[in-house]
Design an enzyme around this catalytic site. Structure first.
Site, short mmCIF file in Angstrom:
data_model
loop_
_atom_site.label_atom_id
_atom_site.label_comp_id
_atom_site.label_asym_id
_atom_site.label_seq_id
_atom_site.Cartn_x
_atom_site.Cartn_y
_atom_site.Cartn_z
N HIS A 1 0.84 -1.21 0.00
CA HIS A 1 0.00 0.00 0.00
C HIS A 1 0.87 1.26 0.00
O HIS A 1 2.05 1.23 0.37
CB HIS A 1 -0.93 0.01 1.23
CG HIS A 1 -0.18 -0.04 2.53
ND1 HIS A 1 0.49 1.05 3.04
CD2 HIS A 1 0.04 -1.05 3.39
CE1 HIS A 1 1.08 0.71 4.17
NE2 HIS A 1 0.83 -0.56 4.41
N ASP B 1 4.09 -4.42 3.82
CA ASP B 1 5.54 -4.69 3.88
C ASP B 1 5.79 -6.12 4.34
O ASP B 1 6.71 -6.79 3.87
CB ASP B 1 6.25 -3.67 4.79
CG ASP B 1 5.64 -3.55 6.19
OD1 ASP B 1 4.64 -4.23 6.49
OD2 ASP B 1 6.16 -2.75 6.99
#
Length: 453
Positions: free
Chosen positions: A72, A354
């Site tokens: 994102h 992540d």
């Protein structure tokens, strides 16, 4: 729940012995690890056009499928530093405010018509774009939207305009879209999709919900994966305890905000401080003093050192192999089907975190890659050899840089072949067999249950 043991935002230190970089660097390269420089790279503030190697191949090769895994875009922190004012950042979308994008206004209009899309599970209750005048925790910012509008535009130029991967009358079955259940990942996917296929027909969109941040779908039961994760957490804890300089900084910051040191550490201050840094907002102050750049640098430097030790100790690598096998197996199965001539799902988008990208990079053997920045993208391209149509090859790109020959399964092929990509069977063999060799196993199920010797 974060499936990587550390602060959810971290970055990769690079091996000082090797200055070879796989990233197209936008800033002048400093001679040694510089926490401020690394933080700038991590923020990924949209500015100059990015160089990109996507879509490069000899003229007789045909692009048949593209699978994209994104992190994102820029978000508001997930944690607050106790007893400080939260960073004052506006999460409404304002086309006239920087950073912006020429299609931002059209994107907002198009998102308001999205009721016709098929959204799995809880996704239908999430907003399609950020809209709070004071960002909520973890909310995508305008910067985050713009980062993915840029990603989608760049991929459109290459894959739609140049390679004609999808025709203007593309069918719903040619897309596969999947996101975790966070508004920031759904909104990032929609921003990228909007500039990739402008003004797309909402009725053709099916967004699947993935409940696991490692996208393990129905294959999440893996006791040994959790074992290696716990070992990695112990390694991390021990490195932190040994760092006296870091401890002094935490003590000093805790005094400034007037809380116990352990409470400050638990509030994960780097997550919050990176938001101040990326948005060019002054670090917080209290009547006792101000948190400053010297605090930020020490904590950031420790992250980079931790990342470097993580590469050397291999516990995380063992975790990564088991964590990413379900996702990589799904990817390989799809590429094999398309290589056999089945036309569905030629464009795949996974919108993730992540903690999704980092283990994938590790498992593939791409050890020189930085920790995933905001709006990072990892792309798998499938190519057909026009001279030998039964032969298929893959290329893997990370933030526009070709990392195919940094993968463990294609390093040696590069030395023997003049082709600028990797045979699909190398990737298939890696995912179906080689991933388990280090566990002295022949299957995912067995590797997930076999205790280390």
């Amino acid at each position: 729940v974060h499936l990587i043991p550390v602060n959810p935002i971290r970055e990769d230190g690079l091996n000082p012995k090797s200055r070879k970089r796989i990233m197209p660097d936008l800033l002048t390269e400093p001679p040694a690890i510089d926490p401020v420089y690394e933080a700038h790279v991590y923020c990924n503030i949209p500015s100059i056009a990015e160089r990109s190697m996507e879509g490069h191949a000899p003229h007789y090769f045909k692009l048949v499928s593209v699978q994209v895994l994104i992190r994102h875009g820029d978000r508001y922190p997930l944690y607050a530093i106790p007893k400080t004012k939260r960073p004052d950042i506006d999460c409404t979308l304002v086309p006239g405010r920087k950073p912006s994008h020429p299609q931002l206004e059209a994107f907002i209009k198009h998102m308001s018509k999205g009721a016709a899309a098929q959204m799995d599970g809880t996704l239908s209750s999430l907003p399609r774009y950020p809209s709070h005048s004071l960002c909520e925790m973890g909310e995508l910012t305008q910067t985050g939207v713009v980062q993915h509008l840029r990603n989608g535009q760049l991929l459109r130029e290459i894959y739609i305009k140049k390679h004609k991967l999808l025709q203007s009358d593309w069918a719903a079955k040619q897309l596969y879209l999947e996101t975790t259940g966070k508004s920031r990942t759904l909104q990032s996917a929609l921003a990228l999709l909007y500039t990739f296929l402008p003004d797309f027909d909402w009725k053709k969109i099916t967004m699947r919900h993935q409940w696991s941040t490692i996208f393990c779908s129905g294959s999440c039961d893996c006791p040994m994966r959790n074992h290696y994760l716990e070992e990695e957490q112990r390694r991390q804890y021990s490195l932190r305890v040994k760092n006296n300089n870091l401890e002094k900084i935490y003590v000093d910051m805790a005094k400034i905000v007037g809380i116990p040191t352990r409470q400050l550490r638990a509030s994960n201050p780097i997550d919050s401080l990176l938001c101040y840094f990326c948005h060019n907002v002054s670090f917080p102050c209290t009547s006792t003093g101000c948190i400053g750049m010297e605090h930020f640098k020490v904590i950031k430097r420790h992250q980079l050192e931790d990342e470097r030790e993580r590469q050397e100790k291999k516990l995380y690598f063992l975790y990564a192999l088991l964590a990413t096998h379900p996702l990589l197996n799904q990817t390989v199965n799809r590429l094999q089907r398309i290589a056999e001539g089945k036309k569905e799902e030629v464009f795949v988008l996974y919108s993730a975190h992540d903690v999704t990208l980092s283990p994938v990079l590790s498992a593939l053997g791409i050890t020189e890659a930085r920790f995933p920045r905001f709006a990072a993208r990892l792309v798998f391209e499938l190519w057909q050899d026009g001279k030998k149509p039964k032969e298929h090859f893959i290329r893997i790109l990370y933030n526009g840089a070709d990392v195919t020959f940094q993968t463990s399964f294609c390093k040696d092929y590069y030395k023997r072949s003049s082709k600028p990509m990797c045979p699909l069977e190398n990737f298939v063999n890696f995912v179906k067999r080689e991933m388990f060799l280090v566990f002295n196993s022949t299957s995912y199920y067995d590797a997930c249950r076999r205790r280390p010797l």
